[in-house]
Write a protein that holds these residues in place. Structure first.
Motif, PDB file in Angstrom:
ATOM      1  N   UNK A 177       0.837  -1.200   0.000  1.00 44.36           N
ATOM      2  CA  UNK A 177       0.000   0.000   0.000  1.00 44.36           C
ATOM      3  C   UNK A 177       0.874   1.252   0.000  1.00 44.36           C
ATOM      4  N   UNK A 178       1.868   1.300   0.873  1.00 48.42           N
ATOM      5  CA  UNK A 178       2.754   2.452   0.958  1.00 48.42           C
ATOM      6  C   UNK A 178       3.514   2.651  -0.351  1.00 48.42           C
ATOM      7  N   UNK A 179       4.042   1.569  -0.910  1.00 43.00           N
ATOM      8  CA  UNK A 179       4.800   1.639  -2.164  1.00 43.00           C
ATOM      9  C   UNK A 179       3.918   2.171  -3.297  1.00 43.00           C
ATOM     10  N   UNK A 180       2.727   1.614  -3.434  1.00 44.72           N
ATOM     11  CA  UNK A 180       1.831   2.009  -4.534  1.00 44.72           C
ATOM     12  C   UNK A 180       1.367   3.452  -4.342  1.00 44.72           C
ATOM     13  N   UNK A 181       0.948   3.827  -3.131  1.00 46.17           N
ATOM     14  CA  UNK A 181       0.490   5.195  -2.881  1.00 46.17           C
ATOM     15  C   UNK A 181       1.607   6.197  -3.167  1.00 46.17           C
ATOM     16  N   UNK A 182       2.799   5.929  -2.666  1.00 51.39           N
ATOM     17  CA  UNK A 182       3.935   6.818  -2.870  1.00 51.39           C
ATOM     18  C   UNK A 182       4.260   6.963  -4.359  1.00 51.39           C
ATOM     19  N   UNK A 183       4.254   5.861  -5.085  1.00 50.46           N
ATOM     20  CA  UNK A 183       4.592   5.926  -6.506  1.00 50.46           C
ATOM     21  C   UNK A 183       3.476   6.499  -7.365  1.00 50.46           C
ATOM     22  N   UNK A 219       0.880  20.837  -5.434  1.00 51.58           N
ATOM     23  CA  UNK A 219       0.773  19.384  -5.294  1.00 51.58           C
ATOM     24  C   UNK A 219       1.692  18.896  -4.173  1.00 51.58           C
ATOM     25  N   UNK A 220       2.895  19.395  -4.143  1.00 52.60           N
ATOM     26  CA  UNK A 220       3.864  19.009  -3.110  1.00 52.60           C
ATOM     27  C   UNK A 220       3.390  19.477  -1.734  1.00 52.60           C
ATOM     28  N   UNK A 221       2.822  20.686  -1.666  1.00 52.96           N
ATOM     29  CA  UNK A 221       2.308  21.197  -0.390  1.00 52.96           C
ATOM     30  C   UNK A 221       1.176  20.331   0.162  1.00 52.96           C
ATOM     31  N   UNK A 222       0.391  19.707  -0.714  1.00 53.18           N
ATOM     32  CA  UNK A 222      -0.731  18.844  -0.304  1.00 53.18           C
ATOM     33  C   UNK A 222      -0.332  17.367  -0.192  1.00 53.18           C
ATOM     34  N   UNK A 223       0.946  17.081  -0.292  1.00 51.47           N
ATOM     35  CA  UNK A 223       1.430  15.695  -0.330  1.00 51.47           C
ATOM     36  C   UNK A 223       0.901  14.859   0.841  1.00 51.47           C
ATOM     37  N   UNK A 224       1.014  15.378   2.058  1.00 52.45           N
ATOM     38  CA  UNK A 224       0.605  14.609   3.239  1.00 52.45           C
ATOM     39  C   UNK A 224      -0.892  14.295   3.221  1.00 52.45           C
ATOM     40  N   UNK A 225      -1.710  15.278   2.858  1.00 54.48           N
ATOM     41  CA  UNK A 225      -3.162  15.053   2.766  1.00 54.48           C
ATOM     42  C   UNK A 225      -3.463  14.020   1.688  1.00 54.48           C
ATOM     43  N   UNK A 226      -2.837  14.177   0.528  1.00 55.54           N
ATOM     44  CA  UNK A 226      -3.059  13.239  -0.574  1.00 55.54           C
ATOM     45  C   UNK A 226      -2.614  11.825  -0.198  1.00 55.54           C
ATOM     46  N   UNK A 227      -1.452  11.720   0.429  1.00 54.92           N
ATOM     47  CA  UNK A 227      -0.937  10.415   0.838  1.00 54.92           C
ATOM     48  C   UNK A 227      -1.861   9.768   1.863  1.00 54.92           C
TER      49      UNK A 227
END
Length: 167
Positions: free
Chosen positions: A13-19, A38-46
């Protein structure tokens, strides 16, 4: 043995979400857009993507690229989630070259273009802080181009495609 499978699935899950997020960031950047938001929202998106992958409620992640003056769609990139996970071989990969080729083929977007990330989930999925309901822009008059599987970790992965204006 169950603990090993759970930990392996969590790793998948972590690998797929991150990629998925890294691939979308590359699409934004290589399409000529600024990835800062997009980078600023990274944590929310992840947090959302990981949670819905864990519960197997995530069906698709979309990146809409649109004209803010007309609110019309210019391109859309889709990542359809594949839940064929098995605890077997531990095979994992990301096809970045195929993505880069498709981005070049799709072409640069106008400099005034904006983008947003959308997800399609199953009904009844758990809520995740920072996420809210939204309506996707229409793909009427667009053609879908499939790239096939671009991310895989033991069968959990994503098939990527993009929508371009027909004709």
């Amino acid at each position: 043995m169950t603990t090993v499978s759970v930990n392996t699935y969590t790793h998948s899950v972590t690998y797929v979400a991150d990629n998925m997020l890294k691939s979308l960031k590359d699409i934004i950047r290589l399409s000529g857009l600024d990835p800062t938001n997009f980078i600023e929202d990274w944590d929310i998106n992840m947090r959302g993507i990981k949670r819905w992958l864990e519960t197997e409620d995530l069906q698709r992640v979309d990146l809409e690229i649109y004209d803010p003056k007309t609110d019309s769609l210019l391109f859309r990139w889709d990542m359809d989630v594949v839940y064929g996970w098995s605890s077997g071989d531990g095979n994992f990969w990301v096809d970045t070259e195929q993505l880069r080729y498709a981005i070049r083929k799709a072409g640069l977007v106008p400099s005034q273009a904006k983008y947003r990330l959308l997800v399609r989930t199953k009904p009844g999925r758990p809520d995740v802080d920072g996420w809210s309901k939204a309506t996707a822009r229409s793909t009427s008059g667009f053609t879908r181009q499939s790239l096939g599987t671009t991310i895989d970790h033991s069968g959990l992965g994503a098939n990527t495609s993009y929508w371009r204006q027909a004709g």
